[in-house]
Design an enzyme around this catalytic site. Sequence first.
Site, PDB file in Angstrom:
ATOM      1  N   CYS A  14       0.834  -1.199   0.000  1.00  0.00           N
ATOM      2  CA  CYS A  14       0.000   0.000   0.000  1.00  0.00           C
ATOM      3  C   CYS A  14       0.874   1.257   0.000  1.00  0.00           C
ATOM      4  O   CYS A  14       1.533   1.546  -0.976  1.00  0.00           O
ATOM      5  CB  CYS A  14      -0.978  -0.048   1.178  1.00  0.00           C
ATOM      6  SG  CYS A  14      -2.351   1.091   0.978  1.00  0.00           S
TER       7      CYS A  14
ATOM      8  N   HIS B 132      -3.579  -5.631   1.071  1.00  0.00           N
ATOM      9  CA  HIS B 132      -2.893  -5.828   2.355  1.00  0.00           C
ATOM     10  C   HIS B 132      -2.882  -7.305   2.752  1.00  0.00           C
ATOM     11  O   HIS B 132      -3.838  -7.771   3.373  1.00  0.00           O
ATOM     12  CB  HIS B 132      -3.625  -5.066   3.462  1.00  0.00           C
ATOM     13  CG  HIS B 132      -3.395  -3.597   3.445  1.00  0.00           C
ATOM     14  ND1 HIS B 132      -2.369  -2.996   4.131  1.00  0.00           N
ATOM     15  CD2 HIS B 132      -4.068  -2.597   2.832  1.00  0.00           C
ATOM     16  CE1 HIS B 132      -2.408  -1.684   3.945  1.00  0.00           C
ATOM     17  NE2 HIS B 132      -3.435  -1.410   3.160  1.00  0.00           N
TER      18      HIS B 132
ATOM     19  N   GLU C  96      -1.263  -8.679   5.130  1.00  0.00           N
ATOM     20  CA  GLU C  96      -1.224  -8.824   6.595  1.00  0.00           C
ATOM     21  C   GLU C  96      -2.610  -8.693   7.206  1.00  0.00           C
ATOM     22  O   GLU C  96      -2.823  -9.072   8.344  1.00  0.00           O
ATOM     23  CB  GLU C  96      -0.240  -7.819   7.203  1.00  0.00           C
ATOM     24  CG  GLU C  96      -0.756  -6.398   7.411  1.00  0.00           C
ATOM     25  CD  GLU C  96      -0.843  -5.555   6.144  1.00  0.00           C
ATOM     26  OE1 GLU C  96      -0.646  -6.102   5.029  1.00  0.00           O
ATOM     27  OE2 GLU C  96      -1.127  -4.339   6.256  1.00  0.00           O
TER      28      GLU C  96
END
Lengths: 268, 167, 757
Positions: free
Chosen positions: A90, A220, A222
């Site tokens: 990002c 993302h 994560e």
Amino acid sequence: MKPLVAVVRFPGSNCEYETARALDACGLHGRIYNWNELDEASGRGCSAWVLPGGFSFQDRVRAGAVAARERIMDLVFRDAQAGKPVLGICNGAQILLESGLVPGWNPGSVQGCLAGNLAPGRTGYLSGWVFMKPVGAGAGKCPWLMDLDGAPVPAPIAHAEGRFVFRDEDMAGASELAVLRYCTPEGEEAAGWPHNPNGSALAAAGVMNTRGNILAMMPHPERALHLFHVPPNLPGPWGEARRTRGAVGTPGPGASFFTGLARYLEVP
Amino acid sequence: MEAVYVAVRLKSPDPEAVTALYTLKRTLPCSAPELLFRYDLWEFLMKPGEAGAVAGMITHFTDIVNPNRHVSFILPQGGSPPGEDDGLSWTGVLVWDRLDSRSRNWTSLLIRRGFPVEEARCGSLWRFGYPREARDIESLAMTAALSETRESGLLANPVSQEAVPWR
Amino acid sequence: MDDTIGKALEREIAERKLAMTLDEARRLHGLFGRMPTPLEFHLFDIMWSEHCSYKSSRKLLKGLPVRASQVVIGPGEDAGVVRFCTHDGVDYDLVVAHESHNHPSQVLPVEGAATGVGGIVRDVYCMGADVIGSLDLLRFGDPLGPSGERCRGIARGVVEGIWRYGNALGVPNLGGDTEFHPGYDDNCLVNVVALGIARHDRVVHSFVPPEAGSEPYVFILAGKPTDDTGFGGATFASADLDGEQGMGSVQVADPFLKRILSQANLAALEYLFGTGAPFGFKDLGAGGIACVTSEMAAHGGLGIHVDLDQVPVGIPGLPPEVVACSETQERFGFAVAERFAEGVLDIYNRRFELPRLFPGARAAVIGRFTSEPVYRVTCAGAEAACAPASAITEGVFYDRPAEDPVSSSTDDPGELPCDPGKDVPAMLLSLGGCSRRAVWSYYDSEVRGSTVLRPGEADSCVILPVPGCSVGLAVSGDGNPWYGELDPFLGGAHAVGEAVRNVAAVGAVPLCATDCLNYGNPEEPSVMGQFRRGIEGISEACRHLGFLEPGEPLPIVSGNVSLYNQSSSGGSIPPSPIVAVFGRLDDYGVCCDMILKEPGNLLVLLGPRHREFGGGLFLRAVLGGSGGRVPLFRGPLEAEMARWVIAGVKSRRIVASHDISVGGLALAAAEMVLSSGGPGIRLEIGADPVQLYSETPGYLLEMAPRHVDRLPDHARVIGEITGDGGLSGDGWRVDLAGVRDRWSDMLASVVWREEGV
């Protein structure tokens, strides 16, 4: 000892903790370094770098542009040139583009951009889950993509500037480096909104450098690390797993990005 | 078609301009100006004879100009916004996104709402104030603006944006 | 009688644009025994404002239930604190705060909403907590009404302010709700809730510790350089909206600086806990330096000497009262032992490089605590204020007359038409019934990587507060203006009731609540009456809905009162109590969402249906009318239903759940189908408006056939889950596929794209 992966906290980063935890959960040791901890970061010698998401310098002037000029990027640049794996997620991806590390035909020159989302009737930030898949032979040499099996990978996006842009004359080259592309839940390449959520060229969700050690991606991973992260109404097998198995802490679709690195670094 | 330009700035100091100036002074001391201001620059291509409608149109939408928050000026092309320090020499660089949904969406919204607009486009006007003795300030400003490498200028990405002298 | 003092005071009030009355000014004069200094005038103007002193509301607020075993800190400090969980031998507390930023958001939507988020997270940070979520409860005017132009602009601006600020902070946005009502045309409501988690042994108080009586303690100001923004803000928050007045009062928020400060704060707290020396920590909000220093000293029973020359300023030459009272954002204050001050300064100024990242930002020692309980401010060697510390926190009170509202909840509207195939789409495609996705799509609900359920997936959002710990947290905020308008008591009671249902629906046990009481002008007895009834409604509901210890209520642990919500023409907003409820899940793995799971499963209705259409969506969106009886609040039944749902989720017998509220059973069923994207529902209910549209509270629950053998009295099977993605009943069918896209896009179309306006 687990390989050390440096997670850089720029002023305004905000995903550094969960990114470090994701690395830890996948057999690595994620450690957060402040933008100004140059001696600490270079002294220990890390095996890889991650530039996490957030709003470095509040996206002022242009997302990633100011952070790209921080001195810690000199260290990232040096290690990246030496072939160490680097992942930008990002805002981290925006910093990699503004640093000239991705696409990196001529490392250091700015040859691409993550520009403002282009969506019908809408301006600004967009959050939501998307699907992406690895595309092309190049994906195989990227440590971050080694563990993807080719099936559509769901993950959330959360950005206002996620549209990959390249010059017309660079599109053919960019096509080889756009190894992660938005797709439908069934795996068809995204033809446009909403599967390609930001109007990205080549439906690119992630672009690597020519050598394949650096990956700049907008979704993302994560935030898709565990099954409990997956929305219960998501189409496809991951949503089905969440509905039937519940909100559990088993690996989710985003874990492969970090386990791929662990495998590349030969974590037993 | 008639182009009308409106420059809009925050009443409070613009944090973007503060960060940009600070970064330029640190990374490009030779091309950095003394003072740097930023304006939203709107270009409205109005239907023939309708240039006068702009003033009413922009105050209609507080997202464009909120009088509690913004100061706005209708400028001729290349014009200087009022209030710049006389002790410095001023030049401007206009940065446009080659493609942006903000401009597109405002164009369709304004047309849908019946305003006599052909097209609306929004960019950033950066105003550079250099010491009086500085020479060729327009090219200094362009150097500070164009981000060809991570060591060069800052204000425009050469791939997705265009930077043109405002004159 | 020669009233030179009165005239002089009147002149000060006018020239300084003070909000205090002449009587209050006289009282101030009496307190000092002399003409107050400019700084003293402004300081007391803020301390005695409605916003800071609760002068109109304090007496009635005493009726709220605030005590329960789990409460660590109730209302009074910056945020409420309750016991939450234990993980790896460490006790963790939940820290919650709830505020309004209504007036600023009406005037400057982007900055107003942004500083609303900024202020509320500061309140949680300054208890020593890490902020783990926020939610926004938004009330806008009618975007399609006569003031639609402005209402749409405000709605867009508020959402932009929230995302630009909140997303950058790294605090997940856990939704909240959005309602539209013409009563907010001239006065929108922006209520903000923030929640955080802190180690129980590391909750920080906001006053100077008693140790400061025996060793030198200093006051450190950290953050943005002080400027003139927000000068007079607290006073502004308590005045009615009148054109351009108060423009300079909205602060400028800077999430970038706040994020860095929050990280530096964590490091500073870590350092200070390591020293073992007690300290105090407080955010700077209303009244700026003057309020924070005087309150810290007074609440610790000490005095302080503040030297304004030491304050880092962004603009030179500001008068002392502006430096002392401006509400410049992104600032915190510490009371620390002098021997550790250098260590704290070093963290902000060197390790986190505040001065490089933001011109003029830094941490500096600006005051020194004194054992003599005097509040003293000097500037350029001269005294700018000098008062007994205790006088500052001694508030003013009013016992304002209250007139009981006449309930406009009227008799039943009589025979009602019912055509679900048309009625349900009409409700779904109304402003009250359409999806709020357009709003959430701007929010980052997943930063921190601990979000289990996002807005739109269940009745509450669920997050994991402590990494590695299986205890989950559910939160929901509610308040129905259409009920409040007809019956202020039921408006308050159902705000609690619905938030509790939303938390129970995911399987969480309600722990505590916060409230924000948004009303009109308290000087009008009818408004005070609404306010009193609203508090009675909230209290009644809380007394019934305590779930932890027998006999204990659901405690209100923090809150805020926002009065003078009215336009310059005098129209007050509908009574708008807004309540947030926080619940705990022992194991997040068994939380329940609203997504339909398995065709062949049964749909169970929990809760009897009554003829209660008052304030309901059916009357509004379908019949274009009003009236009817607002649903009664049935406390014992609400508690019993919630207990049963929580137990059913825990034992995994309930696999999907959704509460019945706006639009009744039919709308609840339609929302379950629309959110699921595959399965459908077939109801064994005919075209019966009471069954389908009455807003009597209840739940819809998906359960496997083998689990429905032991249903309680007020539960029954009313249908089954199908595979066809539709909603149908006996003799009717709704074409949900045909409305799905419009339902999900309607708000974006009206508010953002201004289509069909």
